[in-house]
Design an enzyme around this catalytic site. Sequence first.
Site, PDB file in Angstrom:
ATOM      1  N   ASN A   1      14.491 -15.545 -86.875  1.00  0.00           N
ATOM      2  CA  ASN A   1      15.816 -15.086 -87.424  1.00  0.00           C
ATOM      3  C   ASN A   1      16.131 -15.328 -88.512  1.00  0.00           C
ATOM      4  OD1 ASN A   1      16.581 -13.814 -84.485  1.00  0.00           O
ATOM      5  ND2 ASN A   1      16.856 -15.659 -84.081  1.00  0.00           N
TER       6      ASN A   1
ATOM      7  N   ARG B   1      11.420 -12.984 -83.133  1.00  0.00           N
ATOM      8  CA  ARG B   1      11.236 -11.499 -82.799  1.00  0.00           C
ATOM      9  C   ARG B   1      10.518 -10.709 -83.538  1.00  0.00           C
ATOM     10  NH1 ARG B   1      13.215 -15.039 -79.675  1.00  0.00           N
ATOM     11  NH2 ARG B   1      14.868 -15.140 -78.915  1.00  0.00           N
TER      12      ARG B   1
ATOM     13  N   TYR C   1      18.842 -11.979 -67.570  1.00  0.00           N
ATOM     14  CA  TYR C   1      18.668 -10.424 -68.304  1.00  0.00           C
ATOM     15  C   TYR C   1      17.557 -10.446 -67.946  1.00  0.00           C
ATOM     16  CZ  TYR C   1      17.181  -7.480 -71.642  1.00  0.00           C
ATOM     17  OH  TYR C   1      16.322  -6.574 -71.758  1.00  0.00           O
TER      18      TYR C   1
ATOM     19  N   THR D   1      11.686  -3.992 -71.756  1.00  0.00           N
ATOM     20  CA  THR D   1      11.593  -5.442 -72.054  1.00  0.00           C
ATOM     21  C   THR D   1      10.643  -6.655 -71.747  1.00  0.00           C
ATOM     22  OG1 THR D   1      12.748  -7.052 -73.440  1.00  0.00           O
ATOM     23  CG2 THR D   1      13.006  -6.566 -70.809  1.00  0.00           C
ATOM     24  N   ASP D   2       9.676  -6.226 -73.471  1.00  0.00           N
ATOM     25  CA  ASP D   2       9.384  -7.548 -73.948  1.00  0.00           C
ATOM     26  C   ASP D   2       9.701  -8.906 -73.000  1.00  0.00           C
ATOM     27  OD1 ASP D   2      11.268  -8.395 -75.209  1.00  0.00           O
ATOM     28  OD2 ASP D   2       9.992  -8.540 -77.177  1.00  0.00           O
ATOM     29  N   GLU D   3      11.282  -9.685 -72.311  1.00  0.00           N
ATOM     30  CA  GLU D   3      11.676 -10.629 -73.111  1.00  0.00           C
ATOM     31  C   GLU D   3      11.218 -11.507 -71.107  1.00  0.00           C
ATOM     32  OE1 GLU D   3      14.960 -10.956 -73.095  1.00  0.00           O
ATOM     33  OE2 GLU D   3      15.398 -10.105 -74.734  1.00  0.00           O
TER      34      GLU D   3
ATOM     35  N   ILE E   1      20.935  -8.266 -84.918  1.00  0.00           N
ATOM     36  CA  ILE E   1      21.693  -8.237 -86.504  1.00  0.00           C
ATOM     37  C   ILE E   1      23.203  -6.676 -86.929  1.00  0.00           C
ATOM     38  CG2 ILE E   1      21.185  -6.222 -87.508  1.00  0.00           C
ATOM     39  CD1 ILE E   1      18.410  -6.719 -86.438  1.00  0.00           C
TER      40      ILE E   1
ATOM     41  N   LYS F   1      15.148  -7.537 -65.153  1.00  0.00           N
ATOM     42  CA  LYS F   1      14.389  -6.669 -65.517  1.00  0.00           C
ATOM     43  C   LYS F   1      13.235  -6.489 -64.888  1.00  0.00           C
ATOM     44  CE  LYS F   1      15.027  -4.169 -68.395  1.00  0.00           C
ATOM     45  NZ  LYS F   1      15.946  -2.205 -67.908  1.00  0.00           N
TER      46      LYS F   1
ATOM     47  N   ILE G   1      19.952   1.645 -76.944  1.00  0.00           N
ATOM     48  CA  ILE G   1      19.364   2.634 -77.060  1.00  0.00           C
ATOM     49  C   ILE G   1      18.923   4.246 -76.837  1.00  0.00           C
ATOM     50  CG2 ILE G   1      16.491   2.428 -76.939  1.00  0.00           C
ATOM     51  CD1 ILE G   1      17.044  -0.800 -76.624  1.00  0.00           C
TER      52      ILE G   1
END
Length: 336
Positions: free
Chosen positions: A251, A216, A152, A125-127, A193, A156, A13
């Site tokens: 997915n 997602r 992870y 992140t949205d996570e 992906i 964040k 990114i």
Amino acid sequence: MRTLLVTGGAGFIGSNFVHHVLEHSDARVVVLDALTYAASREALAGLPQGRVELVVGDVTDAALVDRLVGGLSGEDDAVVHFAAESHNDNSLNDPSPFISTNITGTFTLLEALCKHGVRFHHVSTDEVYGDLALDDPERFTETTPYRPSSPYSASKASADHLVRAWVRSFGVRATLSNCSNNYGPWQHVEKFIPRQVTNLLAGGRVKLYGSGANVRDWIHADDHSSAVLTILEKGRAGETYLVGADGERSNLEVVRLVLELMGRDPDDFDHVADRPGHDLRYAIDPTKLRTQLGWSPRFTSFEEGLARTIDWYAAHEDWWGPKKAAVEAAYATQGQ
């Protein structure tokens, strides 16, 4: 000339952001990147040398970070923080790099920013919000409580909290953004992906975690880049903005679309073991970013963005090919 210090600017990114900045502004960019396995010099190759400088180093190196941040003297200069360990599977196998880079690295930056008074944008992140039920009509907003579910996302979330604390306690001029799942050029082949696309390009088969029901919210990396640049130019210090492009797909839908776009039977894939603690659904509500700052995505069609991404990987086998065998061998040990 405005200067941006971009941490992680040789990664997926981050490098897309560097390309976007050079195309859409007259800014000069200094990239700080440790050049770990997920980064590459090739992602920055061919860019104007007078406008891009690569500094190889770690975001946890306090002396280096202080020197680079201290070199930003213009009122419009800023630090944009992309550097992060980001692969969930890796965080389950060994959380320690995530704690170091994502938490200690952010702290190191904040200390330098506090000292030198430089504008800061923190990319998250949205996570950090955990997940939503598949049938939940709601989406994540800026006020959604944090419920991270992996090392992870927990790292964040910790970094986000540090930034907000430094804004309130020390007056750091920072904005934050939480983005949904990115796709596009230069993404490492371990990610969902590019793994499926390169499996087919290499003569293999598509792999689907579990039933494939997990959802997602996909956004092209160029749209993420334009959103971050918009926040830098128009965002208010202390504010958080959610970045999304209305790209919710299961997915299963994604693998079928990849197969269809590559001329294969949409049901020609293998089911593999699901990821431990696999979040069910992510969904971003980007209303604040769109209405307050006037941002909108370029790739409103996921199908178009995915087709362009497939074409990019087909044209860059010299980049991803040498990485492929090791990635698949690692997945094979996990039954994936």
